[in-house]
Design an enzyme around this catalytic site. Structure first.
Site, PDB file in Angstrom:
ATOM      1  N   SER A 117       0.818  -1.050  -0.024  1.00 35.11           N
ATOM      2  CA  SER A 117       0.104  -0.052  -0.079  1.00 35.11           C
ATOM      3  C   SER A 117       0.794   1.688   0.191  1.00 35.11           C
ATOM      4  O   SER A 117       0.250   2.763  -0.074  1.00 35.11           O
ATOM      5  CB  SER A 117      -0.537  -0.144   1.165  1.00 35.11           C
TER       6      SER A 117
ATOM      7  N   ASP B  26     -11.559  -6.549  -0.083  1.00 34.80           N
ATOM      8  CA  ASP B  26     -10.711  -5.545   0.976  1.00 34.80           C
ATOM      9  C   ASP B  26     -10.025  -5.827   2.333  1.00 34.80           C
ATOM     10  O   ASP B  26      -9.874  -6.930   2.449  1.00 34.80           O
ATOM     11  CB  ASP B  26     -11.314  -4.154   0.833  1.00 34.80           C
TER      12      ASP B  26
ATOM     13  N   HIS C  44     -15.427  -0.221   3.634  1.00 31.35           N
ATOM     14  CA  HIS C  44     -14.868   1.022   4.729  1.00 31.35           C
ATOM     15  C   HIS C  44     -15.947   2.500   3.921  1.00 31.35           C
ATOM     16  O   HIS C  44     -16.101   2.617   4.740  1.00 31.35           O
ATOM     17  CB  HIS C  44     -13.205   2.503   3.696  1.00 31.35           C
TER      18      HIS C  44
END
Lengths: 379, 612
Positions: free
Chosen positions: B324, B363, B369
């Site tokens: 990430s 995810d 989210h």
């Protein structure tokens, strides 16, 4: 009776005969060869920084060499000529193979890799060439007729060119010489010889401009003026001449040579061993050594003269003169008379293949001396 | 028949003539050679004797002292120390046997060693010193000194030896020297290396070999007939090698190494303003001193076979999926290509699907989210946001943009053995794998997984570029003339501010993945994990160990202070679980030291399973 007086002589004669017939060797040749080899060890010990390990190794090599010589001497000479054409053909094929698939080593294509061993066919050709030409000419009326000469010259020329192209000029010249010597002793007319010498002289400019490599030319040029390149090609010659010249008439004494010991002289145990010897034993030492070499050559020629078969005569004479060429080329180089080529001094230089080739030749000489044809008997 | 017999007789006669001729020729040859020898040895004798005298000078090479290596604060990190060895010169000794026996007693030599020495003395020249023992300690030196009156042939001589006082701390940066071997001989100038024993093998020692080595000097000595030195005729002092100052700060390096603790991994700290590398840590490490005089075969095999691979430089050579940590750059690309509006909200569910395909790209947060904008997508590390972005961008544009940021490119640091990593592309896949590129591979590339590989050095450099909004420098360790890099420009400077701001929120926002490292000075950063796909087969089954090796690598990149960046840091803790739990606190400790802040006791690396 007079026989009483002759008794010792006859006894000695009988001993010689016995040695010749039972062990098949020539004591006279053996003696000279052994003395030269001993001198080689003595000089090499000094050149090798008095390393006893070196002496051991060199004695082992010489022992193997002498063993090989005596082994070859036991082979009946007619066997040499029975295999001569086959050996020649095989080695010639190998040379072609080297040309095609040979291993590069030091910028030259000289080796044939058989998986187990790598060797130089050129070295084998040094043995095969005189055998082949002697075999060929002995089967024809002598002196040789023009057609036979032509065939022989071709048989000499082809391997010579192949080896010269490897490039190994030193070996190719030795091999050419060994073949031409046979022609010479077979009675090639002086006209031909004169023409050949003329041809060689005429060929020199051609060689210079088209055949010789730059490094070879450089060596010839430095011969004319060694100081022109004191750290390069001329270095060996200069150092060698200093060592010899400073030796004087009587030499500096064994192990007392300064030039060879201070590492000024490279390759002291191999190609330049004569310089080490000349520095320590002086002109007198050289006189003894050169007379020994002359004795070997003359004994070889004597064996040739007394050989029974035509082919034996031709082979023995060629071996003797090729031996002389070895001495001439090495000593000429060390004394600054000839360009520096990697050529060993027979029986003195420490090294493997050259010793083997020379010992095989000397073994053949002994065989020709002792092995009679089936009609022959001891004289 | 008669004709042939006649011919035979003639041939015989000719042969005899030729033999005689040959005998004559060989005599002439020998006389010629002797004549030449006589000319050299009689007529030219004096001339050559004089030359031989002149020949008696010898050149003795004096090797130069190797330049030392310092850190940025002037701490010596590669030093030369005198070592002493004892040698015996038979000529000066009254009785070599007695002296040897005394030395054997003092130095504790066994009989085999003494026999070997006796053999060496026997074969060497009487005036040449023979080495008895190298690397004498003080006690040994003192004992020999006391016995000196009884040891006339014995002397202690010193030589310089390379020493690395910081041992494993800087092994991967400084490298080490070793004895010159056959391979080295091929690449070095034999004149310049006469008398030199060591040559740089790795690291700075190798990179700056030319500068460190110096030039040898020499003494011209007169030698007598047997080669003994008589007197010195001329001296040319050697030119010592130049000292080298590194950008590395040993203190920072030490803190970074300590912060990694038990984890294998790497920490790279860079000054974004000029590209200088302040710390370059690779754990575990090794002691370079072992290599100087030749490491033992056993010790070397142990290092090679150590499963933690201490010889492997994890900062510049090892490559990991960047995870990430590339999301801010992906965001920049999305804005630049007009694919995202940073203020626009995007619904991030628990997974992403390529239109018309059943495969679910999950995810890290099982339930997703919800609605997030760009800033949230960074500080909460929303995978689905980037799956979607990557799919719309396509691998070709991704490849072009991330390559600009150095992914898949060697940074050009002045250290040997840097890896390029890998920024995959259609062309690369066709060439290497002979396969076409699949859209699913683009999707996972969007969160820095899949084929993408980078070094920690690259990530630190990428972070510096982000920190200074596109200002780039080649990372370096030794001050040098470096070409300035062209600045990366985007169509709007605001894009930089958006990406940087999002990184600030990673630490500053209370829901940011690295919020717990929030410090008195503003830190910006990005957490990440590098997935561990396969496990090397362990010879012995060890459940705990095996489990540990399945954990993801923890990543963190960051810079501080946010408004005026002075330090960028990239951290990887192998099998550390999550970037937020493990890697970010390590970076915090590094930054605390650099900015002179008391370490915050609360922020300790802790193992946690995932979370970014």
């Amino acid at each position: 009776m007079a026989s009483d007086r002759l008794q010792p002589t006859r006894w000695g004669d009988r001993l010689g005969t016995t040695l010749r017939s039972v062990f098949k060797l020539d004591p006279i040749l053996l003696f000279f060869v052994a003395v030269i080899a001993m001198i080689g060890v003595v000089a090499g010990y000094s050149a090798a920084e008095q390393s006893e390990a070196w002496v051991e190794r060199s004695i082992v090599r010489l022992g193997l060499g002498f063993g090989l010589m005596l082994l070859i001497a036991q082979i009946p000479q007619r066997w040499f000529f029975a295999v001569a054409p086959w050996l020649y053909a095989m080695v010639a094929l190998m040379l072609v193979a080297v040309w095609l698939v040979g291993d590069m080593g030091g910028g030259a294509r000289r080796w044939l890799d058989l998986g187990v061993i790598r060797f130089q066919p050129a070295e084998l050709m040094k043995v095969a060439m005189p055998m082949m030409i002697a075999w060929f000419l002995a089967r024809r009326p002598l002196p040789p007729r023009p057609l036979d000469v032509l065939v022989a010259v071709l048989a000499v020329g082809i391997p010579t060119v192949l080896i010269a192209g490897q490039p190994d000029l030193g070996s190719s010249l030795l091999i050419m010489a060994s073949g031409l010597f046979v022609l010479f002793f077979a009675g090639l007319s002086w006209w031909y010889l004169g023409a050949f010498v003329g041809l060689v002289i005429a060929a020199m400019p051609v060689m210079w401009f088209f055949v010789m490599h730059a490094y070879q030319k450089e060596r010839v040029l430095t011969l004319l003026d060694p100081t022109s390149d004191p750290l390069g090609a001329g270095y060996h010659t200069i150092q060698s001449m200093i060592a010899i010249g400073s030796g004087g008439v009587w030499g500096k004494g064994w192990l007392q040579g300064t030039q060879s010991h201070l590492d000024f002289l490279p390759e002291g145990t191999t190609d330049f061993i004569l310089a080490v010897y000349a520095e320590e034993f002086g002109l007198m030492g050289l006189l003894v050594l050169f007379l020994l070499y002359l004795a070997v050559i003359w004994r070889g020629l004597w064996i040739a003269e007394h050989a029974e078969s035509v082919e034996g005569r031709l082979l023995a004479a060629s071996i003797s003169m090729t031996f002389m060429v070895y001495v001439l080329v090495n000593a000429g180089m060390v004394l600054g008379l000839l360009p520096v080529v990697g050529a060993p001094l027979p029986l003195m230089s420490y090294g493997g293949t050259a010793l083997v080739t020379i010992m095989v030749g000397l073994g053949m000489l002994m065989s020709i001396r002792t092995q009679r044809s089936f009609l022959g008997h001891n004289r | 028949m008669l004709d042939r017999l006649h011919d035979h007789g003639r041939a015989r006669r000719v042969f005899r003539q030729r033999i005689l001729f040959a005998a004559l020729i060989s005599l002439v040859v020998v006389l010629t050679l002797l004549g030449r020898a006589a000319w050299l040895q009689i007529a030219q004798h004096d001339h050559y004797l004089a030359k031989a005298e002149k020949n008696r000078t010898r050149l003795v090479v004096v090797p130069p002292e190797r330049g030392r290596i310092f850190d940025a604060q002037g701490e010596v990190v590669a030093d030369n120390v005198a070592t002493y060895q004892v040698q015996i010169t038979p000529e000066h000794s009254q009785d070599v046997g007695v002296e040897l026996a005394m030395l054997a007693d003092v130095l504790g030599l066994d009989t085999r060693a003494v026999e070997a020495l006796e053999e060496r003395i026997r074969v060497s020249r009487r005036f040449d010193p023979v080495l008895v023992k190298a690397d004498l300690d003080e006690v040994e030196r003192a004992r020999i000194a006391r016995l000196k009156p009884w040891l006339p042939g014995t002397e202690i001589v010193s030589s310089l030896k390379r020493v690395y006082p910081y041992r494993e701390l800087l092994a991967h940066v400084v490298g080490y020297v070793g004895r010159i071997n056959a391979e080295d001989v091929k690449r070095l100038d034999p004149d310049a290396y006469q008398g030199t024993q060591y040559i740089g093998k790795t690291g700075i020692e190798r990179q700056y070999e030319d500068r460190l080595h110096g030039e040898p000097g020499y003494r011209v000595v007169e030698v007598d007939a047997l080669g003994r030195e008589v007197k010195v005729l001329d001296t040319q002092r050697p030119v010592p090698g130049k000292d080298i100052a590194l950008t590395i700060d040993v203190g920072l390096q030490g803190v970074a190494a300590a912060a990694l603790g038990e984890y294998a991994g790497a920490v790279v700290a860079q000054d974004p303003r000029d590209g200088a590398i302040r710390a370059l840590v690779s754990r575990p490490s090794f002691d370079p001193n072992l290599f100087v005089d030749g490491i033992s075969h056993k010790a070397y095999r142990e290092l090679l076979e150590d499963p933690d691979r201490p010889l492997y430089n994890r900062a510049t050579r090892a490559t990991y999926p960047p995870g990430s940590t590339i999301k801010p750059v992906m965001g920049l690309a999305g804005m630049e290509y007009g694919l995202i509006d940073p203020d626009e909200r995007f619904f991030a569910g628990p997974y992403y699907q390529i239109p018309g395909n059943d495969h679910r790209y999950r995810d890290w947060r099982k339930w997703g989210h919800g609605w997030v904008d760009f800033e949230e997508s960074v500080f909460r590390s929303v995978d689905v946001y980037y799956y979607d972005l990557a799919f719309r961008m396509g691998i070709d544009r991704m490849h072009a943009f991330l390559t600009e940021f150095g992914i898949g490119q060697e940074t050009g640091i002045d250290l040997p053995g840097e890896s390029a990593g890998l920024m995959p592309s259609r062309d690369w896949k066709q060439r290497v794998k002979q396969q076409v590129w699949f859209p699913g591979e683009t999707v996972i590339a969007g969160i820095g997984q899949g084929y993408m590989l980078s070094t920690m050095l690259q990530l630190a450099d990428m972070t510096s570029t982000l920190a200074l909004s596109g200002v780039r420098h080649v990372p370096w360790l030794v001050a040098d003339d470096r070409e300035p890099q062209p600045r990366l420009t985007l169509s709007s400077d605001d894009y930089w501010q958006r990406a940087r701001g999002a990184m600030r929120a990673v630490v500053g926002h209370e829901r940011g993945t690295a919020h717990k490292i929030e410090a008195p000075y503003p830190i910006a950063g990005k957490t990440g994990t590098a997935q561990v796909f396969s496990v090397a087969q362990d010879e012995e089954y060890d459940a705990e160990e095996l489990e540990r090796r399945l954990h993801d690598h923890a990543l963190f990149v960051g810079f501080a202070p946010f408004d005026d960046p002075k330090l960028s840091v990239a951290v990887i803790a192998e099998h550390g679980g999550s970037g937020s739990g493990t890697a970010a606190p390590i970076a915090r400790q590094v930054m605390d030291f650099w900015f002179g802040v008391e370490p915050d006791a609360d922020v300790q690396p802790e193992f946690s399973e995932h979370g970014d």
